[in-house]
Design an enzyme around this catalytic site. Structure first.
Site, PDB file in Angstrom:
ATOM      1  N   GLY A 135      28.216 -23.412 -49.490  1.00 18.91           N
ATOM      2  CA  GLY A 135      28.560 -24.017 -48.295  1.00 18.91           C
ATOM      3  C   GLY A 135      28.221 -23.268 -46.986  1.00 18.91           C
ATOM      4  O   GLY A 135      27.169 -22.712 -46.569  1.00 18.91           O
ATOM      5  N   SER A 136      29.410 -23.280 -46.174  1.00 18.19           N
ATOM      6  CA  SER A 136      29.191 -22.459 -45.010  1.00 18.19           C
ATOM      7  C   SER A 136      29.245 -20.627 -45.046  1.00 18.19           C
ATOM      8  O   SER A 136      29.006 -19.937 -44.314  1.00 18.19           O
ATOM      9  CB  SER A 136      30.229 -22.733 -43.895  1.00 18.19           C
ATOM     10  OG  SER A 136      30.004 -24.218 -43.491  1.00 18.19           O
ATOM     11  N   GLU A 256      20.869 -19.921 -34.658  1.00 23.78           N
ATOM     12  CA  GLU A 256      21.279 -20.220 -33.455  1.00 23.78           C
ATOM     13  C   GLU A 256      20.444 -21.146 -32.546  1.00 23.78           C
ATOM     14  O   GLU A 256      21.030 -21.957 -31.749  1.00 23.78           O
ATOM     15  CB  GLU A 256      21.367 -18.533 -32.720  1.00 23.78           C
ATOM     16  CG  GLU A 256      22.073 -18.550 -31.494  1.00 23.78           C
ATOM     17  CD  GLU A 256      22.273 -17.246 -31.021  1.00 23.78           C
ATOM     18  OE1 GLU A 256      21.529 -16.902 -30.039  1.00 23.78           O
ATOM     19  OE2 GLU A 256      22.979 -16.459 -31.456  1.00 23.78           O
ATOM     20  N   ARG A 284      25.218 -60.826 -25.704  1.00 23.01           N
ATOM     21  CA  ARG A 284      26.111 -61.458 -26.312  1.00 23.01           C
ATOM     22  C   ARG A 284      27.233 -62.311 -25.508  1.00 23.01           C
ATOM     23  O   ARG A 284      27.907 -61.533 -24.721  1.00 23.01           O
ATOM     24  CB  ARG A 284      26.954 -60.524 -27.271  1.00 23.01           C
ATOM     25  CG  ARG A 284      28.215 -61.010 -28.109  1.00 23.01           C
ATOM     26  CD  ARG A 284      27.784 -61.986 -29.144  1.00 23.01           C
ATOM     27  NE  ARG A 284      28.773 -62.463 -30.117  1.00 23.01           N
ATOM     28  CZ  ARG A 284      28.851 -63.392 -31.096  1.00 23.01           C
ATOM     29  NH1 ARG A 284      27.933 -63.993 -31.194  1.00 23.01           N
ATOM     30  NH2 ARG A 284      30.035 -63.175 -31.866  1.00 23.01           N
ATOM     31  N   GLY A 356      30.285 -57.886 -35.757  1.00 24.18           N
ATOM     32  CA  GLY A 356      30.082 -58.162 -37.412  1.00 24.18           C
ATOM     33  C   GLY A 356      28.712 -57.862 -37.398  1.00 24.18           C
ATOM     34  O   GLY A 356      28.153 -57.499 -38.597  1.00 24.18           O
ATOM     35  N   GLU A 379      23.718 -27.267 -39.698  1.00 20.02           N
ATOM     36  CA  GLU A 379      23.548 -26.095 -38.820  1.00 20.02           C
ATOM     37  C   GLU A 379      25.210 -25.532 -38.517  1.00 20.02           C
ATOM     38  O   GLU A 379      25.389 -24.962 -37.653  1.00 20.02           O
ATOM     39  CB  GLU A 379      22.970 -26.113 -37.433  1.00 20.02           C
ATOM     40  CG  GLU A 379      21.523 -26.649 -37.609  1.00 20.02           C
ATOM     41  CD  GLU A 379      20.588 -25.843 -38.437  1.00 20.02           C
ATOM     42  OE1 GLU A 379      20.913 -24.946 -38.835  1.00 20.02           O
ATOM     43  OE2 GLU A 379      19.274 -26.429 -38.396  1.00 20.02           O
TER      44      GLU A 379
END
Length: 401
Positions: A135-136, A256, A284, A356, A379
Site C-alpha cells: 500500500g502506502s 510529487e 427539472r 433518482g 498518488e
C-alpha cells in the site's frame, strides 16, 4: 457557457493550447466517454487524437521533439481532459511521470534514447511502485534486483500499474542492495529500472508477465494491471540515472508532480459534475418551477462552485511553485488532498440534484460517481497527504524555545 476556475496570467500560447484541448474534449471525448466506459473499452481513437495534438510531449523539452511547456500548462490540460473523462487523463499522467523522471534523473544516453520517441507518442510510459502487500508503505517493497555481470536479474510482483498493458516502457522501483548492505535505511537501497516491453498481456518479454486488466468499480477504459517479474534480466545501463540506490528519491520526485496531476483531475471531474448539476437543475421541474429556483438547490450549487474554485486555485499554486524550481511537496499535498475531497463532495451533490435519475446509467453523473473515489487514494491517500503536510508545517514553523 461561462466557466468556473479561470487562471490568471496565462500567456497567449498557453491560452491557445488550452482552447485547443477544450475543443477536443467537447467534440471528441464527452460525446463518447460514457459509452466507452460502460464497455470498459480502451479509447484508442481519443489517444490517437491526443498524439496528433502533441500532448504526449507537452512537457518534454523541445530539443527532444516535445513542446517544452510548464507543469502549469500540463496540469491545466489534464484538468480539461479529466472534465471529459478521467480515464484519459490517467493514460497521459503515467506517461508524463516517466518522461519527467527521465528528464530530471536520466543519463544523457537514456534521454537521447527515450525522450524523442516518448514526445512523439511512439513509446508510452507507465511507472510501478506499489506491491500487493505494501500500500502506502513504500519502504516495505520486497521486489528485488540482484547483480549478475553486466545485468541485473529482477524478481517480484508489482501492483496497480496504470497503462500496464498498453505501455511499452515501465519505470519499476525495486530493492537493490548493491553498495547498500542489509540494515541500511530502506530508502537508500532502492533502484529504478527502465524496463522495455511489448504492449499487451501475458508474457510480454522473457521473465516479465502482465496477467490482465484488474476489474475496477470505475476508472475503466484505461488498463490497470499487475506486473510479475520472474528472472527478468535488465542491462545495467537501464538503471535510471546509471547509479543504484537513488530510486526512492527519483520516484518521490515523480509522485510529487503526479500529485499536482491528481489535483488537476479532481478539479476537472468536479467542474464537469457542477456543469451537469447546474444544467439539470434548470431543466427539472418540481412544484411548478425549475428546481434551480428552490433555495435548497441554490445553496447546494453555491457550495459546489466555491469548492471548484478553491481546489483549482490550490492546484494552480502548487504547479507554479514547482515551475519556479522551489520545493512544492507541501503545496502539492494540500492541493491533492483538497481537490480529491472536494471532487467527491461536488460529485455527490450533483448526484443528489439528479435525484433518482442519477442512479441510472443513462446519465453521465452515474459514471462520475464511480470515478471520483479513485482520486481519494491515487498518488497517496488523504492520510498520507496529511502526514506530509503536518511534517512540512513543523519544519516551517519550528518552535524556538
Amino acid at each position: 457557457m461561462a466557466r468556473l476556475a479561470q487562471t490568471a496570467g496565462l500567456t497567449d500560447v498557453q491560452q491557445e493550447i488550452l482552447s485547443t484541448v477544450r475543443d477536443f474534449v467537447d467534440k471528441e471525448i464527452i460525446p463518447v466517454a460514457t459509452g466507452l466506459e460502460h464497455r470498459d473499452e480502451y479509447p484508442q481513437e481519443i489517444v490517437d487524437g491526443l498524439k496528433e495534438l502533441g500532448l504526449f510531449g507537452l512537457m518534454i523539452p523541445e530539443e527532444y521533439g516535445g513542446l517544452g511547456e510548464s507543469l502549469l500548462t500540463y496540469a491545466l490540460c489534464v484538468e480539461e481532459i479529466a472534465r471529459g473523462w478521467m480515464s484519459v487523463s490517467g493514460i497521459i499522467n503515467t506517461h508524463f511521470i516517466v518522461a519527467y523522471m527521465l528528464k530530471q534523473h536520466g543519463t544523457q544516453e537514456q534521454k537521447d534514447h527515450y525522450l524523442p520517441r516518448m514526445a512523439a507518442g511512439d513509446i508510452r510510459g507507465a511507472f510501478s511502485m506499489s506491491e500487493p502487500g505494501l500500500g502506502s508503505d513504500v519502504s516495505a517493497i520486497t521486489s528485488k534486483a540482484v547483480r549478475d555481470g553486466d545485468d541485473f536479474v529482477l524478481n517480484g510482483q508489482k501492483m496497480w500499474l496504470t497503462n500496464g498493458g498498453t505501455s511499452s516502457l515501465v519505470a519499476v522501483l525495486v530493492r537493490s542492495d548493491e553498495g547498500h548492505p542489509e540494515g541500511s535505511a530502506p530508502h537508500k537501497s532502492m533502484t529504478t529500472f527502465l524496463v522495455e516491453k511489448e504492449p499487451g498481456f501475458g508474457e510480454v518479454r522473457p521473465g516479465l508477465t502482465i496477467p490482465g486488466k484488474i476489474d475496477k468499480m470505475g476508472y475503466k477504459g484505461v488498463d490497470t494491471t499487475e506486473l510479475i517479474m520472474d528472472g527478468l534480466r535488465i542491462p545495467a545501463d537501464r538503471v535510471l540515472g546509471g547509479v543504484t540506490g537513488r530510486g526512492f528519491y527519483q520516484m518521490m520526485d515523480g509522485v510529487e508532480v503526479g500529485r499536482v496531476n491528481v489535483a488537476a483531475r479532481g478539479c476537472g471531474v468536479a467542474q464537469r459534475a457542477f456543469e451537469l448539476g447546474v444544467q439539470y437543475a434548470q431543466q427539472r421541474h418540481t412544484f411548478g418551477k425549475p428546481i434551480a429556483q428552490h433555495q435548497a438547490i441554490q445553496f447546494k450549487l453555491a457550495e459546489m462552485a466555491t469548492k471548484v474554485e478553491a481546489a483549482h486555485a490550490m492546484m494552480v499554486n502548487a504547479a507554479r511553485k514547482k515551475d519556479s524550481g522551489q520545493r512544492n511537496d507541501l503545496e502539492a499535498g494540500m492541493a491533492k488532498y483538497l481537490a480529491s475531497e472536494y471532487c467527491k463532495e461536488v460529485v455527490e451533490d450533483a448526484f443528489r440534484i439528479h435525484g433518482g435519475y442519477g442512479f441510472s446509467k443513462e446519465y453521465e453523473i452515474e459514471r462520475l460517481y464511480r470515478e471520483a473515489p479513485m482520486l481519494l487514494i491515487g498518488e497517496g491517500t488523504a492520510e498520507i497527504q496529511k502526514m506530509i503536510i503536518g511534517r512540512r508545517l513543523l519544519e516551517e514553523y519550528r518552535f524556538q524555545g
